[in-house]
Design an enzyme around this catalytic site. Structure first.
Site, PDB file in Angstrom:
ATOM      1  N   GLU A  73      -0.977  -9.298   2.015  1.00 42.67           N
ATOM      2  CA  GLU A  73      -2.352  -8.809   1.817  1.00 42.67           C
ATOM      3  C   GLU A  73      -2.710  -8.951   0.349  1.00 42.67           C
ATOM      4  O   GLU A  73      -1.874  -8.730  -0.530  1.00 42.67           O
ATOM      5  CB  GLU A  73      -2.516  -7.332   2.213  1.00 42.67           C
ATOM      6  CG  GLU A  73      -2.502  -7.083   3.698  1.00 42.67           C
ATOM      7  CD  GLU A  73      -2.760  -5.635   4.093  1.00 42.67           C
ATOM      8  OE1 GLU A  73      -3.532  -4.948   3.385  1.00 42.67           O
ATOM      9  OE2 GLU A  73      -2.176  -5.201   5.100  1.00 42.67           O
ATOM     10  N   GLU A 104       3.247  -1.011   5.115  1.00 41.34           N
ATOM     11  CA  GLU A 104       2.979  -0.086   4.010  1.00 41.34           C
ATOM     12  C   GLU A 104       3.543   1.322   4.181  1.00 41.34           C
ATOM     13  O   GLU A 104       2.811   2.311   4.134  1.00 41.34           O
ATOM     14  CB  GLU A 104       1.473  -0.009   3.752  1.00 41.34           C
ATOM     15  CG  GLU A 104       0.902  -1.330   3.305  1.00 41.34           C
ATOM     16  CD  GLU A 104      -0.495  -1.222   2.713  1.00 41.34           C
ATOM     17  OE1 GLU A 104      -1.161  -0.219   2.982  1.00 41.34           O
ATOM     18  OE2 GLU A 104      -0.896  -2.125   1.989  1.00 41.34           O
TER      19      GLU A 104
HETATM   20  C1  BG6 Z   1      -3.991  -1.951   3.136  1.00 49.51           C
HETATM   21  C2  BG6 Z   1      -3.870  -1.815   4.629  1.00 49.51           C
HETATM   22  O1  BG6 Z   1      -3.445  -0.816   2.559  1.00 49.51           O
HETATM   23  O2  BG6 Z   1      -5.244  -1.921   2.575  1.00 49.51           O
HETATM   24  C3  BG6 Z   1      -5.081  -2.321   5.392  1.00 49.51           C
HETATM   25  O3  BG6 Z   1      -2.709  -2.441   5.098  1.00 49.51           O
HETATM   26  C4  BG6 Z   1      -6.350  -1.886   4.702  1.00 49.51           C
HETATM   27  O4  BG6 Z   1      -4.997  -1.842   6.711  1.00 49.51           O
HETATM   28  C5  BG6 Z   1      -6.343  -2.464   3.288  1.00 49.51           C
HETATM   29  O5  BG6 Z   1      -7.515  -2.258   5.373  1.00 49.51           O
HETATM   30  C6  BG6 Z   1      -7.577  -2.154   2.484  1.00 49.51           C
HETATM   31  O6  BG6 Z   1      -7.806  -0.767   2.442  1.00 49.51           O
HETATM   32  P1  BG6 Z   1      -9.181  -0.151   2.890  1.00 49.51           P
HETATM   33  O7  BG6 Z   1      -8.982   1.304   2.809  1.00 49.51           O
HETATM   34  O8  BG6 Z   1     -10.196  -0.658   1.937  1.00 49.51           O
HETATM   35  O9  BG6 Z   1      -9.427  -0.634   4.276  1.00 49.51           O
END
Ligand code: BG6
Length: 476
Positions: free
Chosen positions: A374, A162
């Site tokens: 993700e 990211e």
């Molecule tokens: C993504 C990241 O942006 O979002 C993760 O790669 C992160 O590391 C995920 O955990 C969710 O975001 P957050 O802030 O809810 O943990």
């Protein structure tokens, strides 16, 4: 004929080192910047997280039980090279040797990310991490060691997680010295250094790994214009260029988009590009895209008289600090809530249609294979007395996103697999252990480590059936 995902579609889930491993200072590891970022937030820190460092065999057994064919994880640079460069930490690399071997033994393809926000503190202290061009050389040193070590065991490589988010939240995802806080050029300079580091890692994969492929994992939101007013459509184009194409054009076309770059030049924010940089970026081309998708964004053209504009302008002129990167683009676009989409408890848009939209959009522009690295729903989960967790909201979220992915594949998009966020509950970057993402519940809270035992959520059993049927149970 029954509908299902394409043949050889990879099924699994994702995690990252600082969010699940714990053991932040064990066996020779030294701190990374993410180990201390949560200090003073009131959330848990990264010292224990989900304790995967000690429980990886149990966790991989659960992956196998779910039917995973792949797993995305990240390697902690400061576990392998505690000082960022120099001596390798034998105990640290032994953990990844064992982890990767355990995955392979269980028929699960390891898909590592080389960098998931976790710059070694040693390099932050030495020269401010990505701000300094020396970071490119040091990342190359680390990447070469890892790629050579696992060249026969790992075929799909992800470089940096990211970059777009690292740039947007530059002061949260990096230690940026005060003196730079009102200088947004720095974030684009850091990004340029990451582009060089990414390109070098891709070249190394192409050099050492037979049949190896390499790509980024990008945090990506499709951007909609608020309505059909020409100005709002222009704002949408501006935001697409600066927030999306600015990253993907580099990875897949070896260039910065002209409009976005000229906008940065007009506003004194463009990175310094040295001779040979763009050639290197072209040589280190990406083979595929890892796509992190949670939410779409909506924009309108900024109205010059509103408060937002004034505040953004004052940030640009250095009178006041502290806004995210893209909110500092006052005559380009302004984020606005999308009136057509619902949101989760943290106000993130829930938009499964956005998944089909962006897959088709990206594929038409770049024609590259895409793997979902993700996608998930952060939510409050409740562990019932009988050990069950009824997370039907998460099942609903994934079912709708998988339908959208399937539709995109029917229309010709090459999607290689689905590795949602996340496998176990982990340290949410923004919300600690309140906000959970896993198909496996980890028994701890922000303040109380409890026993860290694992419990299968309803989504675990559902996902197991989805995988077994190659998606057909939700698609028919
Ligand atoms: C993504 C990241 O942006 O979002 C993760 O790669 C992160 O590391 C995920 O955990 C969710 O975001 P957050 O802030 O809810 O943990």
């Amino acid at each position: 004929m029954k509908k299902s995902m394409p043949k050889n579609f990879l099924w699994g889930a994702s995690t990252s080192a600082y969010q699940v491993e714990g053991a932040a200072l064990e066996d020779g590891k030294k701190l990374s910047q993410m180990d201390i970022m949560n200090k003073d937030t009131g959330f848990a820190d990264a010292s224990v997280t989900s304790d995967m460092y000690h429980r990886y065999k149990e966790d991989i057994a659960l992956m196998k039980e779910a039917g995973f064919t792949a797993h995305r994880f990240s390697i902690a640079w400061s576990r392998v090279f505690p000082d960022g460069v120099g001596e390798v930490n034998d105990k640290g690399i032994e953990y990844y040797d064992n982890f990767i071997d355990e995955l392979l033994k269980n028929g699960i393809e390891p898909i590592p990310t080389l960098y998931h926000y976790d710059m070694p503190m040693a390099l932050v202290e030495k020269y401010d991490g990505w701000i300094n061009r020396q970071s490119v050389n040091d990342f190359a040193y680390y990447a070469e060691f890892i790629i050579k070590r696992y060249k026969d065991k790992v075929k799909k490589w992800l470089t940096i997680n990211e970059q777009s988010i690292i740039v947007e939240f530059w002061k949260k995802k990096n230690f940026v010295p005060e003196k730079f806080h009102n200088n947004p050029q720095i974030k684009f300079q850091m990004n340029h250094h990451m582009n060089l580091a990414h390109a070098i890692a891709c070249k190394l994969v192409h050099k050492y790994v037979e049949d190896g492929i390499c790509g980024p994992a990008i945090g990506y939101s499709p951007i909609y214009g608020l309505d059909a007013s020409p100005k709002n459509m222009l704002a949408m184009l501006n935001a697409e260029d600066l927030k999306n194409h600015y990253f993907l054009d580099i990875y897949f076309q070896g260039k910065y988009p002209v409009g976005a770059m000229n906008y940065l030049k007009e506003n004194n924010m463009a990175p310094v590009i040295e001779d040979g940089d763009m050639e290197l970026i072209k040589e280190g081309y990406s083979d595929f895209l890892g796509l992190n998708y949670y939410a779409s964004k909506c924009v309108k053209f900024p109205e010059k008289d509103n408060n937002y504009y004034r505040e953004a302008r004052s940030n640009l002129t250095g009178k006041k600090g502290g806004m995210g990167a893209y909110e500092m683009m006052p005559d380009f676009y302004e984020y606005i809530k999308n009136p057509y989409c619902e949101t989760n408890d943290w106000d993130w848009t829930i938009d499964p249609t956005g998944m089909e939209y962006l897959l088709r959009d990206i594929y038409e522009r770049y024609e590259i294979p895409i793997i979902i690295t993700e996608n998930g729903l952060g939510a409050y989960d409740t562990l019932e007395e009988d050990g069950s967790i009824h997370d039907e909201y998460r099942i609903d979220y994934w079912a709708k996103h998988l339908e959208a992915i399937h539709r995109a594949t029917e229309l010709g998009v090459d999607v290689m697999g689905f590795l949602p966020w996340s496998f176990v509950d982990l340290l949410s970057t923004s919300n600690g252990y309140n906000k959970r993402y896993g198909i496996i519940y980890v028994n701890r809270t922000d303040d109380d480590l409890k026993d860290l035992n694992r419990y299968k959520k309803d989504s675990f059993y559902w996902y197991q059936k989805v995988i077994k049927s190659n998606g057909s149970i939700i698609l028919n």
